[in-house]
Design an enzyme around this catalytic site. Structure first.
Site, PDB file in Angstrom:
ATOM      1  N   GLU A   1      44.347 -25.738 -31.301  1.00  0.00           N
ATOM      2  CA  GLU A   1      44.977 -24.830 -32.189  1.00  0.00           C
ATOM      3  C   GLU A   1      46.489 -24.539 -31.806  1.00  0.00           C
ATOM      4  O   GLU A   1      47.051 -23.410 -31.668  1.00  0.00           O
ATOM      5  CB  GLU A   1      44.175 -23.517 -31.566  1.00  0.00           C
ATOM      6  CG  GLU A   1      42.750 -23.354 -31.916  1.00  0.00           C
ATOM      7  CD  GLU A   1      42.264 -22.128 -31.507  1.00  0.00           C
ATOM      8  OE1 GLU A   1      41.218 -21.863 -32.462  1.00  0.00           O
ATOM      9  OE2 GLU A   1      42.262 -21.829 -30.540  1.00  0.00           O
TER      10      GLU A   1
HETATM   11  C1  ACM Z   1      38.653 -24.234 -29.337  1.00  0.00           C
HETATM   12  O1  ACM Z   1      37.923 -23.617 -29.489  1.00  0.00           O
HETATM   13  N1  ACM Z   1      39.914 -23.953 -29.931  1.00  0.00           N
HETATM   14  C2  ACM Z   1      38.523 -25.543 -28.521  1.00  0.00           C
END
Ligand code: ACM
Length: 682
Positions: free
Chosen positions: A290
Site C-alpha cells: 500500500e
Molecule cells: C495489507 O493488508 N495491506 C497487507
C-alpha cells in the site's frame, strides 16, 4: 481440532486414574519436559486428580510413553518434521514423534481426547497418524495500530499451540507506532511509540516463550509505506519535506521513505542489522504494501532518479528499493518476506511473497518460482464467519499449479490487524475463528464439513480458554461493564441475550459509522463487546432452513423451540430498548439496535404463525415485511448488525407462498423461496 490426517477409532478405553505414570523414551529435553508438565497440569485441573511427575518405576505399568527421536532444529524451520503417531489402547497410551515439536503436537491432540462419563475419566482407544498439510501456519498480530503488550502475546502463543499453529508474525511498525526498542537508534521508539514498545529483552523472552511451544517468531517492519513512525524521528528521510508525527487514525497515508536517499539505506542497514540479531528466524518481513506513490510523484528529484536509473515508474523504483533491502538482509543472514506488492522477477528466488490480494496473485507468485503464503481470505479483522475462512484453501482442488509449484505455497496466516481491537477484546476477534483457519492449514484438503467444523469449534473454544485465551472471560467482563451497576439479574440476562444476537459490522464499515474515532477511542462499546459469527444466529438459521426446506415427504411442524426463541428475543430486545438506557448511559446507542431486533423478531413470530396456518399470504404482506426487515438490517452509529435477519427473510417468503409447496419439487421450492428472499440490490 485440527482434524488429524489419519484417525481410526479402535475399541475400548484407557481409564485415567491417580495411578497414571508417564515416561520419556529415547530423547527428552527441557522443552519436552515443560510441555509434558503443561499438559499434565491441564489434565489435573480437569480431572481433579494429581499425577506423579516422577518417571514410572521399572516393572510398574506405564500409562503414557512419550517416545521422541530428537530435539528438532535449534531454530524451527518450515522443513521441521512436525509429525507424530498416537496409539491409545486399553492398557495405555504411546506417543511417538521424530522431533520435540511433533511430540508437542501429539500432546495437544491427547489433551483434546480426554473424556469423562459415569465411570470416570478416560481416553477413547484410537490410532492417529498425523502431520501438517502446510509447513507455515501463522497468526499475524498487529501491535502498531493498537499496542498489544507481552501478556496478550503470551496467552495467544499458548492458544496457537493448542491448534498447532507454528508461526507468530509480529507487525512491529506502521504509521501508528514503532514497537521494538532500537539501541542504535533509540529515537525511533522515543518519538514513534508513546512509550509503548517491546524492549529487546522482552522480545527475546517472547521468542523463547514461542520456541518452547514450537512456534517461530517472524518480525515485520513495514517499509517504505506505512512507515510514518520511522519518520516521526527521521523526517529527513520522507519523500517530501515536512514533519511527520505518528498517525492516530487508520488508512493509507502518503508519507513514504525516500528510496533515492542513501541515508534511508544507512538507517535501514543499522536497524535491520541490529534486529537481525534479536530474531533467530531466518525470515524477515519488510511489509511493502500500500505505497500509494503520491509523495514519489510529487517530488521531481525522485521522478528524475527514476528516469536516470531507467526504472520506468514508481513500481520500478519500489523494486529498486526492495533489491537493496534484500541485499542488506542477506548480509545479516536473513531472507526477505513481503506483501504482494514487492513481487518482482528481479528479486532473489528465496524471497517469500505473502498474498493479501488473493489466491490468484499467490498462484502467479508460485508460477514465477517464488514461495508464497496466503492471507487473503484469512483477514480475521473483517469479522467474517469462520465458515468463510474455512472454505478458503491456499491450494484448492481445482488449482492449475504443477506439483512443484504447489510445494512453493508454504501455507498461510490469519491476520489480526488491530485498528479496532484492544488488549481486552483481541482474543475474541482471534478465537475461536482462527482454529478453523488452523485446521484448513493443518488438515487434509478433504476435511471440509462445515457443520462438523462448527460443532468442534465450540469445543475447541473451551480448550483455548483453558490454554489462556480470554475470548470468553473478557467478553463477559465487557458485557458486565456495559451493563453498569444498576441492572437486575433479568436485565443482565436480557442484555446478554441481545448482545449474543448482534455482530460487529464487517470489513472496514466501522470507520464510516464511527468517524470520530482515533487511536485513543475507548473500545468498550456494543460493537467491541459483540463477537463475530454469532452462534445463536447460526443455530437459528439452521432451524429455519430445516423448517422451510424440509423434504416434502417429511415436512416438519414449526418447532415449539422456535416460538420460545423468538419470544425470548422479543422480550430481551424490548428490555434493552426501553429499560436499559435509563440505567446504563453506555447502552444508549444500543437502544435503536434493540428496537430493530424487536421489529425483526416480531415479524419472525408473525411469519411463523402464518407458516403454521399453511394458507400463504398475498404479495403485499410479504413486501411490507421484507421492507421492514430491510430497515431493521440497516447499520447505524452502534456499528453492529443483526445476523438473524437473513433467516427471517427466508421464513417470511416461505410462509407467503406456502401453498405452492405442494405443487413444486423440492429443488424448485428451494429455488423459489431463495430467490424471493434475496435482498434487493442497492
Ligand atoms: C495489507 O493488508 N495491506 C497487507
Amino acid at each position: 481440532m485440527p482434524w488429524p490426517t489419519e484417525i481410526e477409532a479402535t475399541s475400548g478405553r484407557f481409564p485415567i486414574t491417580p495411578a497414571f505414570r508417564f515416561v520419556w523414551a529415547n530423547y527428552h529435553d527441557e522443552r519436552l519436559e515443560a510441555a509434558t508438565d503443561r499438559a499434565l497440569r491441564k489434565w489435573e485441573a480437569r480431572t481433579g486428580l494429581q499425577f506423579s511427575r516422577s518417571a514410572a518405576e521399572p516393572g510398574t505399568s506405564i500409562s503414557l510413553l512419550i517416545d521422541v527421536g530428537g530435539a528438532g532444529s535449534k531454530i524451527e524451520q518450515p522443513e521441521e518434521d512436525e509429525s507424530y503417531v498416537l496409539d491409545v489402547v486399553p492398557t495405555g497410551v504411546r506417543l511417538r514423534a521424530p522431533t520435540v515439536p511433533g511430540a508437542m503436537h501429539g500432546l495437544e491432540t491427547l489433551l483434546q481426547l480426554l473424556d469423562g462419563d459415569g465411570e470416570g475419566y478416560f481416553i477413547p482407544a484410537v490410532h492417529i497418524r498425523d502431520q501438517p498439510r502446510f509447513p507455515w501456519r501463522g497468526l499475524l498480530i498487529d501491535v502498531s495500530r493498537h499496542w498489544q503488550p507481552t501478556a496478550v502475546i503470551e496467552r495467544n502463543l499458548d492458544a496457537m499451540a493448542t491448534v498447532k499453529l507454528n508461526v507468530l508474525h509480529l507487525h512491529l511498525s506502521d504509521d501508528q507506532g514503532f514497537r521494538l526498542e532500537s539501541r542504535r537508534h533509540p529515537e525511533l521508539q522515543e518519538k514513534g511509540a508513546d512509550g509503548r514498545y517491546f524492549t529487546q529483552r522482552e522480545m527475546k523472552d517472547l521468542i523463547a516463550y514461542a520456541f518452547a511451544r514450537g512456534i517461530r517468531v517472524v518480525p515485520e517492519f513495514d517499509v517504505p509505506g506505512h512507515a510514518t513512525s520511522w519518520l516521526a524521528s527521521h523526517p529527513e528521510l520522507a519523500s517530501l519535506p515536512g514533519t511527520y508525527p505518528t498517525e492516530r487514525r487508520w488508512g493509507i497515508f502518503d508519507p513514504v521513505l525516500n528510496p533515492t536517499d542513501d541515508r534511508t539505506y544507512a538507517l535501514l542497514d543499522d536497524v535491520f542489522g541490529e534486529f537481525a540479531a534479536v530474531f533467530p528466524d531466518p525470515r524477515f518481513h519488510i511489509g511493502g504494501d500500500e505505497n500509494n506513490g503520491v509523495q514519489w510523484k510529487e517530488n521531481p528529484a525522485i521522478q528524475a532518479f527514476i528516469q536516470e536509473k531507467n526504472l520506468h515508474d514508481n513500481a520500478g523504483l519500489h523494486a529498486f528499493f526492495n533489491r537493496r533491502l534484500s541485499a542488506i538482509l542477506a548480509k545479516y543472514g536473513k531472507r526477505m518476506i513481503g506483501w504482494d506488492e514487492i513481487f518482482h522477477p528481479d528479486l532473489p528466488s528465496t524471497t517469500v511473497i505473502q498474498s493479501w490480494r488473493g489466491a490468484e496473485a499467490l498462484a502467479e507468485t508460485a508460477k514465477a518460482g517464488f514461495s508464497g503464503l496466503l492471507s487473503n481470505g484469512y483477514y480475521i479483522d473483517l469479522i467474517e464467519p469462520a465458515a468463510m475462512h474455512y472454505r478458503n484453501d491456499p491450494v484448492p482442488a481445482n488449482t492449475t499449479l504443477t506439483a512443484e509449484q504447489q510445494r512453493r505455497i508454504l501455507g498461510g496466516e490469519a491476520t489480526m490487524w488491530s485498528e479496532w481491537v484492544s488488549p481486552e477484546n483481541i482474543d475474541s476477534r482471534i478465537w475461536p475463528r482462527t482454529a478453523a483457519i488452523a485446521e484448513r492449514l493443518w488438515s487434509p484438503r478433504t476435511v471440509v464439513d462445515i457443520p462438523d467444523m462448527y460443532r468442534r469449534l465450540a469445543d475447541i473454544g473451551q480448550r483455548l480458554e483453558e490454554a489462556g485465551s480470554l475470548h470468553e472471560k473478557n467478553y463477559l467482563a465487557m458485557l458486565s461493564r456495559l451493563g453498569g451497576d444498576h441492572l437486575d439479574a433479568a436485565q443482565r440476562s436480557a442484555l446478554r441475550t441481545f448482545v449474543e444476537l448482534v455482530e460487529p459490522v464487517k470489513e472496514y464499515r466501522r470507520e464510516d459509522l464511527q468517524p470520530n474515532y482515533d487511536e485513543r477511542t475507548p473500545l468498550t462499546g456494543l460493537a467491541d463487546c459483540a463477537r463475530p459469527d454469532s452462534s445463536d444466529a447460526r443455530y437459528f438459521a439452521a432451524q429455519i432452513e430445516a423448517l422451510v426446506f424440509a423434504a416434502k415427504s417429511d415436512a416438519i411442524d414449526p418447532m415449539p423451540e422456535l416460538d420460545r426463541q423468538l419470544e425470548r428475543w422479543i422480550a430481551a430486545a424490548r428490555c434493552v430498548a426501553e429499560e436499559l438506557p435509563a440505567r446504563s448511559p453506555r447502552l444508549r446507542d444500543a437502544a435503536p439496535v434493540a428496537q430493530q431486533l424487536l421489529t425483526a423478531a416480531t415479524i419472525g413470530r408473525d411469519a411463523l404463525e402464518a407458516w403454521r396456518t399453511g394458507q400463504g399470504q398475498y404479495g403485499g404482506w410479504r413486501t411490507t415485511r421484507l421492507e421492514k426487515l430491510a430497515l431493521a438490517a440497516k447499520d447505524g452509529p452502534a456499528a453492529v448488525e443483526i445476523p438473524i435477519i437473513a433467516a427471517l427473510r427466508l421464513l417470511v417468503c416461505a410462509a407467503s407462498v406456502q401453498p405452492q409447496r405442494a405443487t413444486l419439487a423440492d429443488a424448485a421450492w428451494r429455488q423459489l423461496v431463495s430467490t424471493l428472499a434475496e435482498p434487493a440490490k442497492p
